[in-house]
Design an enzyme around this catalytic site. Structure first.
Site, mmCIF file in Angstrom:
data_model
loop_
_atom_site.group_PDB
_atom_site.id
_atom_site.type_symbol
_atom_site.label_atom_id
_atom_site.label_comp_id
_atom_site.label_asym_id
_atom_site.label_seq_id
_atom_site.Cartn_x
_atom_site.Cartn_y
_atom_site.Cartn_z
ATOM 1 C CG HIS A 51 -1.935 -1.069 1.236
ATOM 2 N ND1 HIS A 51 -2.176 -1.891 2.318
ATOM 3 C CD2 HIS A 51 -2.801 -1.480 0.272
ATOM 4 C CE1 HIS A 51 -3.136 -2.750 2.020
ATOM 5 N NE2 HIS A 51 -3.534 -2.520 0.787
ATOM 6 C CD1 TRP B 69 7.246 0.670 5.670
ATOM 7 C CD2 TRP B 69 6.144 1.188 7.541
ATOM 8 N NE1 TRP B 69 7.642 1.927 6.061
ATOM 9 C CE2 TRP B 69 6.994 2.272 7.202
ATOM 10 C CE3 TRP B 69 5.364 1.278 8.689
ATOM 11 C CZ2 TRP B 69 7.073 3.439 7.968
ATOM 12 C CZ3 TRP B 69 5.446 2.431 9.450
ATOM 13 C CH2 TRP B 69 6.286 3.496 9.093
ATOM 14 C CG HIS B 70 0.379 -2.836 4.839
ATOM 15 N ND1 HIS B 70 -0.760 -2.066 4.697
ATOM 16 C CD2 HIS B 70 0.736 -2.730 6.146
ATOM 17 C CE1 HIS B 70 -1.064 -1.510 5.868
ATOM 18 N NE2 HIS B 70 -0.177 -1.905 6.755
ATOM 19 C CD GLN B 71 7.306 -4.254 3.342
ATOM 20 O OE1 GLN B 71 6.456 -4.417 4.212
ATOM 21 N NE2 GLN B 71 8.431 -3.600 3.571
#
Length: 525
Positions: free
Chosen positions: A302, A451-453
């Site tokens: 995101h 930081w939603h890898q």
């Protein structure tokens, strides 16, 4: 909890993050199963991890992998910070604690891609009812009570939160009791945030699942151990190699190995084990065991653009600093939300390229892309365990993401400049009104990630899929993946809650292989 260094186990779970903690706990409930949980980081219970509003203090610390993306031409050559939790609890020990379950359409997409209705929304609701200990308004259809995961809303939201609900309402955005009930089934809305905070302290997934099992003699937790590769006999996983204090050691699994190291480390370890795109492996002198071209591809995250306002007077920071959740549409013709707005009750500095100082007292709304069309990848820089992965987020490479970015910022500015904030806000600081070309530059200069890898070892049935509907790695026996990397597409909203479901589902699938039914293995809390 067993701390002896036996080398032989039934199950080895690699990574004590959100999903890994769930898998290890559920497997260890079978008293005859010997379970080893390996974690590269350490345990930590200082104020940065226990106090909800102190989560930013973890960024760049020993509890953060602190990955960085490769220079991106679509961001004017900038490198994105790609923080990721390292330690017991993983991201759930250092994140913003937002509980966001994923949209109905996300889970139905998982079901369609995998060919398995058990991944669909109706099935996943059963998991959430099992998982949750929901403290808010009862919703027997959608919410659980008595589960291991405490979920609550702020008892006394700050004025900023109420002003946001009012501003959204004035724009025709419906208000809901919670972001995770009906709001996750339609075109979006706004609500007070659901948080993983219990009696004023943050509660990680490690706290919820493994701490209550710390007395189990059949569960060994091994921190400070970096998994370097999967040990294979032919195409069968038999264990893992790890580095502890600079020395290599091997541990062996009689039943299965489960990788739960996240969307960066999971594909890295797969490739360094000889599982992945042949050309990438050969480039680094790694003998290919199984050609899986999708390993490391399909990277999604995101993206967000910080919009900041100055307060008239300093305001308290409530909860984790994030008390409202808003999902909405960039285009009225859409039937599901593609925008994600995350509000923080303090002023977040913009990247230096934006060249605007944050106000001393203010708040920031991140205008986010919930359904990015851009796809990146993770590659190797070398065959060694300490060779850093090369992460190419490729953010804003898809033109439709730029279109959605304009819409997201427009919505954000319409909210923040609403009369609902009169008496609370002095002025808009970032970005301010800009004509189209200047706004494009702001977008490219200000973009950061949530930081939603995810999505780098996707579940599916095409040639780029890495795992099947039971999370088994194609072409390799006794190896599964249970983390955000198996998502075919990133879910709307924060990714912690979906990772708990992935962990629960993985445990059910593993236990079923061992002849244990889901009903028999379900925990009665």
């Amino acid at each position: 909890m067993n701390h002896l260094r036996d080398q032989h186990y039934d199950f080895i779970v690699c990574g004590a993050g959100t999903a890994g903690c769930v898998v290890a706990a559920r497997l260890a409930d079978q008293k005859s199963a010997r379970v080893l949980l390996i974690e590269a980081g350490e345990g930590y219970s200082g104020p940065e991890v226990t106090e909800p509003a102190q989560w930013p203090m973890n960024l760049g610390s020993a509890r953060d992998w602190a990955f960085e993306g490769q220079p991106n031409p679509h961001l004017n050559g900038r490198r994105l910070s790609l923080n990721m939790g390292k330690g017991l609890g993983g991201g759930s020990s250092i994140n913003v604690m937002v509980w966001s379950r994923g949209h109905r359409s996300d889970w139905d997409h998982f079901a369609a891609e995998s060919g398995d209705t058990a991944w669909g929304y109706d099935s996943v609701l059963n998991y959430y009812r099992r998982i949750e200990n929901w403290q808010g308004s009862p919703d027997a259809t959608r919410r659980g009570s008595g589960g291991p995961v405490h979920v609550e809303q702020p008892a006394t939201p700050q004025p900023l939160a109420w002003a946001t609900l009012e501003a959204a309402s004035r724009l025709g955005i419906p208000t809901f009791d919670s972001p995770n009930g009906e709001m996750m089934e339609g075109p979006g809305g706004v609500a007070i945030t659901d948080l993983r905070i219990n009696q004023g302290k943050r509660e990680s997934v490690y706290d919820s699942y493994l701490r209550p099992r710390s007395h189990y003699s059949n569960l060994t937790v091994l921190p400070g151990a970096l998994v370097t590769r999967v040990l294979l006999v032919g195409t069968r996983a038999i264990g893992v190699e790890v580095v502890i204090a600079g020395e290599r050691q091997c541990f062996y699994a009689a039943a299965e190995v489960i990788l739960s190291m996240g969307a960066v480390q999971t594909p890295k370890v797969l490739m360094q084990s000889g599982i992945g795109p042949e050309d990438e492996l050969r480039r680094h002198g790694i003998a290919p065991i199984n050609h899986l071209p999708g390993v490391g591809e399909n990277l999604q995250d995101h993206l967000a653009f910080g919009c900041t306002w100055e307060y008239l007077q300093p305001q308290a920071v409530g909860g984790s600093g994030c008390e409202t959740t808003l999902y909405w549409k960039s285009d009225s013709r859409l039937d599901v939300p593609d925008l994600l707005q995350c509000q923080l009750a303090f002023a977040v500095p913009s990247p230096p390229e934006v060249a605007i100082e944050p106000p001393q007292h203010g708040w920031t709304m991140f205008a986010g892309l919930a359904r990015p069309a851009s796809r990146g990848r993770v590659r190797l820089s070398g065959a060694g365990p300490l060779d850093a992965p090369l992460i190419e987020p490729n953010s804003l490479s898809a033109p439709e993401d730029m279109t959605a970015a304009y819409a997201s910022i427009d919505l954000c500015r319409a909210l923040g400049n609403s009369e609902a904030f009169n008496g609370l806000v002095k002025r808009e600081v970032v970005p301010g009104p800009k004509e189209h070309r200047a706004m494009e530059q702001f977008i490219r200069r200000s973009a950061v990630t949530y930081w939603h890898q995810s999505c780098t070892a996707k579940m599916g049935r095409d040639t780029m899929s890495v795992v099947d509907h039971q999370l088994r790695v194609y072409g390799i026996d006794k190896l599964r993946i249970a983390d955000a990397s198996i998502m075919p597409r990133i879910t709307v909203g924060n990714t912690m809650a979906p990772c708990v479901v992935i962990g629960e589902r993985a445990a059910d699938l593993i236990l079923a292989t061992q002849g244990v039914t889901a009903a028999a293995s379900a925990i009665h809390w």
